[in-house]
Design a protein around this motif. Structure first.
Motif, PDB file in Angstrom:
ATOM      1  N   UNK A   1      46.035  24.279  49.420  1.00  0.00           N
ATOM      2  CA  UNK A   1      47.277  23.645  48.955  1.00  0.00           C
ATOM      3  C   UNK A   1      47.639  22.438  49.795  1.00  0.00           C
ATOM      4  N   UNK A   2      47.133  22.396  51.029  1.00  0.00           N
ATOM      5  CA  UNK A   2      47.433  21.262  51.894  1.00  0.00           C
ATOM      6  C   UNK A   2      46.876  19.964  51.324  1.00  0.00           C
ATOM      7  N   UNK A   3      45.814  20.098  50.541  1.00  0.00           N
ATOM      8  CA  UNK A   3      45.237  18.898  49.920  1.00  0.00           C
ATOM      9  C   UNK A   3      46.004  18.498  48.666  1.00  0.00           C
ATOM     10  N   UNK A   4      46.779  19.451  48.129  1.00  0.00           N
ATOM     11  CA  UNK A   4      47.578  19.167  46.946  1.00  0.00           C
ATOM     12  C   UNK A   4      46.771  19.079  45.667  1.00  0.00           C
ATOM     13  N   UNK A   5      45.504  19.448  45.710  1.00  0.00           N
ATOM     14  CA  UNK A   5      44.657  19.334  44.523  1.00  0.00           C
ATOM     15  C   UNK A   5      44.561  20.689  43.820  1.00  0.00           C
ATOM     16  N   UNK A   6      45.426  20.892  42.834  1.00  0.00           N
ATOM     17  CA  UNK A   6      45.466  22.154  42.105  1.00  0.00           C
ATOM     18  C   UNK A   6      44.178  22.372  41.313  1.00  0.00           C
ATOM     19  N   UNK A   7      43.612  21.298  40.789  1.00  0.00           N
ATOM     20  CA  UNK A   7      42.400  21.432  39.972  1.00  0.00           C
ATOM     21  C   UNK A   7      41.253  22.023  40.781  1.00  0.00           C
ATOM     22  N   UNK A   8      41.108  21.606  42.036  1.00  0.00           N
ATOM     23  CA  UNK A   8      40.037  22.147  42.880  1.00  0.00           C
ATOM     24  C   UNK A   8      40.230  23.642  43.090  1.00  0.00           C
ATOM     25  N   UNK A   9      41.487  24.051  43.343  1.00  0.00           N
ATOM     26  CA  UNK A   9      41.764  25.475  43.535  1.00  0.00           C
ATOM     27  C   UNK A   9      41.439  26.276  42.279  1.00  0.00           C
ATOM     28  N   UNK A  10      41.813  25.747  41.121  1.00  0.00           N
ATOM     29  CA  UNK A  10      41.524  26.442  39.867  1.00  0.00           C
ATOM     30  C   UNK A  10      40.027  26.539  39.613  1.00  0.00           C
ATOM     31  N   UNK A  11      39.294  25.492  39.990  1.00  0.00           N
ATOM     32  CA  UNK A  11      37.850  25.526  39.761  1.00  0.00           C
ATOM     33  C   UNK A  11      37.161  26.520  40.694  1.00  0.00           C
ATOM     34  N   UNK A  12      37.659  26.620  41.925  1.00  0.00           N
ATOM     35  CA  UNK A  12      37.098  27.620  42.842  1.00  0.00           C
ATOM     36  C   UNK A  12      37.388  29.023  42.317  1.00  0.00           C
ATOM     37  N   UNK A  13      38.655  29.273  41.964  1.00  0.00           N
ATOM     38  CA  UNK A  13      39.043  30.590  41.461  1.00  0.00           C
ATOM     39  C   UNK A  13      38.346  30.900  40.142  1.00  0.00           C
ATOM     40  N   UNK A  14      38.264  29.910  39.261  1.00  0.00           N
ATOM     41  CA  UNK A  14      37.598  30.112  37.976  1.00  0.00           C
ATOM     42  C   UNK A  14      36.125  30.408  38.142  1.00  0.00           C
ATOM     43  N   UNK A  15      35.476  29.709  39.065  1.00  0.00           N
ATOM     44  CA  UNK A  15      34.054  29.962  39.322  1.00  0.00           C
ATOM     45  C   UNK A  15      33.830  31.382  39.845  1.00  0.00           C
ATOM     46  N   UNK A  16      34.725  31.842  40.729  1.00  0.00           N
ATOM     47  CA  UNK A  16      34.627  33.211  41.232  1.00  0.00           C
ATOM     48  C   UNK A  16      34.800  34.220  40.107  1.00  0.00           C
ATOM     49  N   UNK A  17      35.772  33.967  39.227  1.00  0.00           N
ATOM     50  CA  UNK A  17      36.022  34.889  38.122  1.00  0.00           C
ATOM     51  C   UNK A  17      34.857  34.908  37.146  1.00  0.00           C
ATOM     52  N   UNK A  18      34.307  33.739  36.840  1.00  0.00           N
ATOM     53  CA  UNK A  18      33.127  33.679  35.965  1.00  0.00           C
ATOM     54  C   UNK A  18      31.977  34.429  36.613  1.00  0.00           C
ATOM     55  N   UNK A  19      31.831  34.259  37.935  1.00  0.00           N
ATOM     56  CA  UNK A  19      30.793  34.967  38.663  1.00  0.00           C
ATOM     57  C   UNK A  19      30.947  36.474  38.546  1.00  0.00           C
TER      58      UNK A  19
END
Length: 206
Positions: free
Chosen positions: A180-198
């Motif tokens: 969150x310190x980077x403020x990039x919500x899209x990156x966080x969603x892509x990390x979480x989404x990749x984990x969930x897809x995995x």
């Protein structure tokens, strides 16, 4: 309960439970996206699933199902596709599980959605069934009442499982705080989404 068996069972199951797996990855993902408090609903579903698998394993149903592995195919693929679909939505910053830049942007996932995720992940994992079939019998004392032993072991199992789920969810929340310190919500969603897809793919093909 035989104390010697019990003293061996607790560290054995804790080691197995704390090892990264589908349920732990799911807990970490939800800890990142929706927080520990709401992830508790997923944990509730997962614990109900684990308890169900443990009880059925103890009465021999799991041994029967393992002799007919096709029973798991439908559950595995449906469950895997369900989790992968949620992961894809998260990766695209859509859906109820994704992190939103605006907290009021969409309605959050319902408790039923979260409970279902946990339950499906626990029930549709054939490795979990095999694990309980292999693990429980050596820790049962034939000279003691079976029901009371199972009650004690399953209580310990659920306590240790919940502890490990909370550890992973806390790790996900910490990761979110860092990102969150980077403020990039899209990156966080892509990390979480990749984990969930995995997790979904892992469930389907594991």
């Amino acid at each position: 309960m035989n104390l010697a068996l019990l003293s061996a069972f607790i560290p054995t199951f804790f080691f197995v439970s704390i090892t990264p797996g589908m349920c732990m990855t799911l807990a970490m993902t939800l800890g990142m996206t929706i927080g520990i408090k709401r992830a508790l609903w997923m944990m509730l579903g997962e614990l109900v699933g684990v308890a169900t698998v443990a009880i059925l394993s103890a009465i021999g149903v799991a041994a029967l199902l393992l002799n007919y592995p096709n029973v798991f195919i439908v559950l595995k693929y449906i469950g895997g596709a369900y989790l992968a679909f949620i992961g894809l939505q998260m990766w695209l910053s859509k859906g109820k599980m994704a992190i939103k830049a605006d907290a009021n942007d969409t309605k959050p996932a319902s408790r039923i959605d979260l409970i279902s995720q946990g339950f499906v992940t626990a029930i549709a994992n054939p490795k979990g069934w095999a694990f309980f079939v292999a693990l429980l019998p050596p820790f049962l004392d034939a000279s003691q009442p079976l029901i009371s032993q199972l009650a004690v072991l399953i209580t310990i199992i659920l306590t240790l499982e919940l502890t490990c789920l909370l550890i992973y969810a806390a790790g996900g929340r910490t990761l979110k705080s860092i990102l969150m310190q980077s403020g990039n919500v899209r990156i966080m969603n892509r990390i979480a989404g990749s984990l969930m897809i995995g997790v979904g793919v892992w469930l389907a093909v594991g």
